[in-house]
Write a protein that holds these residues in place. Structure first.
Motif, PDB file in Angstrom:
ATOM      1  N   THR A  28      -2.035 -10.824   2.403  1.00 44.98           N
ATOM      2  CA  THR A  28      -0.861 -11.187   1.615  1.00 44.98           C
ATOM      3  C   THR A  28       0.413 -11.090   2.445  1.00 44.98           C
ATOM      4  N   GLU A  29       1.377 -11.930   2.092  1.00 42.34           N
ATOM      5  CA  GLU A  29       2.698 -11.864   2.725  1.00 42.34           C
ATOM      6  C   GLU A  29       3.774 -11.526   1.698  1.00 42.34           C
ATOM      7  N   SER A  30       3.361 -10.888   0.599  1.00 44.70           N
ATOM      8  CA  SER A  30       4.304 -10.613  -0.492  1.00 44.70           C
ATOM      9  C   SER A  30       5.427  -9.684  -0.070  1.00 44.70           C
ATOM     10  N   ILE A  31       5.130  -8.710   0.791  1.00 43.74           N
ATOM     11  CA  ILE A  31       6.176  -7.893   1.401  1.00 43.74           C
ATOM     12  C   ILE A  31       5.817  -7.702   2.868  1.00 43.74           C
ATOM     13  N   PRO A  32       6.801  -7.485   3.745  1.00 47.82           N
ATOM     14  CA  PRO A  32       6.515  -7.435   5.184  1.00 47.82           C
ATOM     15  C   PRO A  32       5.481  -6.387   5.571  1.00 47.82           C
ATOM     16  N   GLN A  33       5.517  -5.224   4.938  1.00 46.42           N
ATOM     17  CA  GLN A  33       4.600  -4.145   5.322  1.00 46.42           C
ATOM     18  C   GLN A  33       3.144  -4.532   5.062  1.00 46.42           C
ATOM     19  N   LEU A  34       2.884  -5.268   3.994  1.00 42.28           N
ATOM     20  CA  LEU A  34       1.512  -5.698   3.709  1.00 42.28           C
ATOM     21  C   LEU A  34       1.091  -6.824   4.645  1.00 42.28           C
ATOM     22  N   ALA A  35       2.034  -7.688   5.003  1.00 38.05           N
ATOM     23  CA  ALA A  35       1.723  -8.802   5.899  1.00 38.05           C
ATOM     24  C   ALA A  35       1.293  -8.319   7.277  1.00 38.05           C
ATOM     25  N   GLU A  36       1.683  -7.093   7.651  1.00 35.56           N
ATOM     26  CA  GLU A  36       1.343  -6.551   8.966  1.00 35.56           C
ATOM     27  C   GLU A  36      -0.026  -5.878   9.007  1.00 35.56           C
ATOM     28  N   ALA A  37      -0.764  -5.860   7.885  1.00 31.43           N
ATOM     29  CA  ALA A  37      -2.053  -5.169   7.838  1.00 31.43           C
ATOM     30  C   ALA A  37      -3.062  -5.803   8.791  1.00 31.43           C
ATOM     31  N   ASP A  38      -3.889  -4.971   9.382  1.00 35.08           N
ATOM     32  CA  ASP A  38      -4.943  -5.425  10.291  1.00 35.08           C
ATOM     33  C   ASP A  38      -6.071  -6.060   9.464  1.00 35.08           C
ATOM     34  N   LYS A 258     -10.608  -2.477 -10.470  1.00 36.71           N
ATOM     35  CA  LYS A 258      -9.245  -3.001 -10.363  1.00 36.71           C
ATOM     36  C   LYS A 258      -8.991  -3.392  -8.920  1.00 36.71           C
ATOM     37  N   SER A 259      -8.518  -4.618  -8.749  1.00 37.31           N
ATOM     38  CA  SER A 259      -8.214  -5.133  -7.414  1.00 37.31           C
ATOM     39  C   SER A 259      -6.737  -4.921  -7.097  1.00 37.31           C
ATOM     40  N   SER A 260      -6.381  -5.228  -5.841  1.00 38.55           N
ATOM     41  CA  SER A 260      -5.015  -4.976  -5.375  1.00 38.55           C
ATOM     42  C   SER A 260      -4.693  -5.899  -4.219  1.00 38.55           C
ATOM     43  N   VAL A 261      -3.425  -6.336  -4.133  1.00 37.90           N
ATOM     44  CA  VAL A 261      -3.033  -7.231  -3.038  1.00 37.90           C
ATOM     45  C   VAL A 261      -3.013  -6.539  -1.685  1.00 37.90           C
ATOM     46  N   SER A 262      -3.090  -5.218  -1.650  1.00 36.58           N
ATOM     47  CA  SER A 262      -3.202  -4.546  -0.356  1.00 36.58           C
ATOM     48  C   SER A 262      -4.607  -4.682   0.203  1.00 36.58           C
ATOM     49  N   GLY A 263      -5.545  -5.169  -0.611  1.00 35.30           N
ATOM     50  CA  GLY A 263      -6.934  -5.305  -0.188  1.00 35.30           C
ATOM     51  C   GLY A 263      -7.825  -4.198  -0.705  1.00 35.30           C
ATOM     52  N   ALA A 264      -7.297  -3.368  -1.596  1.00 43.02           N
ATOM     53  CA  ALA A 264      -8.077  -2.276  -2.167  1.00 43.02           C
ATOM     54  C   ALA A 264      -8.754  -2.717  -3.463  1.00 43.02           C
ATOM     55  N   ILE A 265      -9.927  -2.159  -3.704  1.00 47.08           N
ATOM     56  CA  ILE A 265     -10.616  -2.286  -4.989  1.00 47.08           C
ATOM     57  C   ILE A 265     -11.102  -0.897  -5.373  1.00 47.08           C
ATOM     58  N   VAL A 266     -10.829  -0.484  -6.612  1.00 43.85           N
ATOM     59  CA  VAL A 266     -11.355   0.771  -7.135  1.00 43.85           C
ATOM     60  C   VAL A 266     -12.348   0.453  -8.235  1.00 43.85           C
ATOM     61  N   LEU A 267     -13.491   1.136  -8.224  1.00 43.16           N
ATOM     62  CA  LEU A 267     -14.543   0.927  -9.211  1.00 43.16           C
ATOM     63  C   LEU A 267     -14.807   2.222  -9.957  1.00 43.16           C
ATOM     64  N   ALA A 268     -15.111   2.101 -11.249  1.00 42.86           N
ATOM     65  CA  ALA A 268     -15.462   3.257 -12.077  1.00 42.86           C
ATOM     66  C   ALA A 268     -16.704   2.908 -12.875  1.00 42.86           C
ATOM     67  N   SER A 269     -17.828   3.472 -12.484  1.00 39.52           N
ATOM     68  CA  SER A 269     -19.093   3.256 -13.192  1.00 39.52           C
ATOM     69  C   SER A 269     -19.307   4.443 -14.119  1.00 39.52           C
ATOM     70  N   PRO A 270     -19.071   4.295 -15.434  1.00 38.61           N
ATOM     71  CA  PRO A 270     -19.044   5.451 -16.345  1.00 38.61           C
ATOM     72  C   PRO A 270     -20.342   6.262 -16.305  1.00 38.61           C
ATOM     73  N   GLY A 271     -20.166   7.558 -16.108  1.00 39.26           N
ATOM     74  CA  GLY A 271     -21.302   8.456 -16.074  1.00 39.26           C
ATOM     75  C   GLY A 271     -22.054   8.462 -14.772  1.00 39.26           C
ATOM     76  N   PHE A 272     -21.636   7.643 -13.790  1.00 36.30           N
ATOM     77  CA  PHE A 272     -22.379   7.536 -12.538  1.00 36.30           C
ATOM     78  C   PHE A 272     -21.540   7.876 -11.310  1.00 36.30           C
ATOM     79  N   LEU A 273     -20.497   7.089 -11.031  1.00 37.68           N
ATOM     80  CA  LEU A 273     -19.759   7.302  -9.785  1.00 37.68           C
ATOM     81  C   LEU A 273     -18.428   6.569  -9.792  1.00 37.68           C
ATOM     82  N   GLY A 274     -17.606   6.902  -8.814  1.00 37.69           N
ATOM     83  CA  GLY A 274     -16.413   6.136  -8.476  1.00 37.69           C
ATOM     84  C   GLY A 274     -16.573   5.608  -7.070  1.00 37.69           C
ATOM     85  N   ALA A 275     -15.945   4.487  -6.779  1.00 34.85           N
ATOM     86  CA  ALA A 275     -16.036   3.907  -5.445  1.00 34.85           C
ATOM     87  C   ALA A 275     -14.744   3.185  -5.124  1.00 34.85           C
TER      88      ALA A 275
END
Length: 311
Positions: A28-38, A258-275
């Motif tokens: 993403t190029e939404s803000i300069p700091q994110l545009a510089e991500a590897d 839940k996704s994110s423009v920084s490239g992160a995704i968080v997952l919540a599998s109820p009763g099992f795990l987070g990732a």
């Protein structure tokens, strides 16, 4: 072996190697700091509900949480208002972009808390007499979800406010409808600071696991939100967490996320795990390409799909 044993033995570095050849998408190029991500960064973390945290290579790389903060701000708003926040924001998917300048017809409410309008609203109703106090409440709440103190990247927070014209338009639109009851600039500032919170894959996975365990942080044992709040948040993640790609996500991955423009995704599998997965290149819906692929493989390997019929 049970699922907890499978999680302990799961080879995250092997999973990472399986998705690294995927080179499509763009940063993403939404803000300069994110545009510089590897674009070659890729980190994965899993947290079992007994508190065991496992990470791949680059799982400790820091990044700003961005839109992956939305479920947790929604959770804090629900917790602080006695779930009255459900009267202030809708919970239906939109089929629209995350920053669409659009509210519910007839109510003036944001369509759901996973789009920008909804997050501006939920961050405005957490406990706090002013913008500074609300930011402190969110910072403390996010740290409780992660089980460790989290910091804000001040340069990212400043860029979020300076370049957040669409968010400002949304805030003024909600003000005109009477839904947003704080100053538009205050709403932008509080939400921007929340998005600028620094995490890594392991911290974000613990946050997902806290929702998956009914609101109790599995690493610290602290109850962060009630079981009812955790259930409500995960439900909305399932239907709205990947924006206009949420239907495809639930069919292919089957785990609330839940996704994110920084490239992160968080997952919540109820009763099992987070990732959590972090890899900056995004698809057209603003979801990490490698993150989507890794989530689908993880779900298939561990049998996490919510609608899988057990054999």
């Amino acid at each position: 072996m049970n699922l907890a044993d499978d999680v302990r033995s799961y080879d995250l570095d092997a999973l990472r190697e399986r998705v690294l050849p995927e080179t499509s998408g763009s940063v993403t190029e939404s803000i300069p700091q994110l545009a510089e991500a590897d674009p070659d960064l890729c980190g994965i973390a899993l947290v079992a509900l007994d508190g065991e945290v496992r990470t791949s290579r680059q799982g400790e790389a820091a990044f700003s949480i961005q839109s992956a903060v939305k479920p947790f701000v929604f959770a804090l708003a629900l917790q602080d208002t006695g779930r009255a926040a459900l009267e202030r924001v809708g919970i239906e998917p939109t089929g629209e972009a995350f920053d669409a300048v659009k509210l519910e017809s007839g109510t003036g409410r944001p369509p759901n808390p996973m789009v920008n309008a909804g997050a501006l609203l939920t961050s405005s109703i957490v406990d706090g007499r002013d913008a500074g106090a609300r930011s402190e409440r969110i910072a403390a709440g996010l740290s409780a979800f992660a089980g460790r103190p989290l910091q804000v990247d001040e340069e990212v927070a400043a860029a979020e406010q300076r370049l957040g014209d669409r968010n400002l338009a949304l805030a003024h639109l909600m003000r005109s409808e009477g839904t947003l009851r704080v100053e538009a600039e205050d709403a932008i500032g509080v939400y921007g600071r929340a998005c600028a919170t620094l995490v890594d894959a392991s911290a974000l996975a613990v946050m997902g696991a806290t929702l998956a365990s009914g609101g109790v942080n599995p690493c610290t044992g602290e109850r962060v939100v009630s079981p009812e709040v955790a259930r409500d948040v995960i439900s909305v993640m399932a239907t709205c967490g990947v924006y206009d790609g949420s239907g495809r996500w639930m069919r292919e991955v089957g785990v609330p996320a839940k996704s994110s423009v920084s490239g992160a995704i968080v997952l919540a599998s109820p009763g099992f795990l987070g990732a959590a997965i972090f890899s900056p290149p995004l698809d057209d819906q603003g979801t990490s390409v490698r993150g989507h692929r890794a989530s689908a493989l993880l779900s298939a390997d561990l049998g996490l799909h919510a609608f899988r019929v057990p054999r």
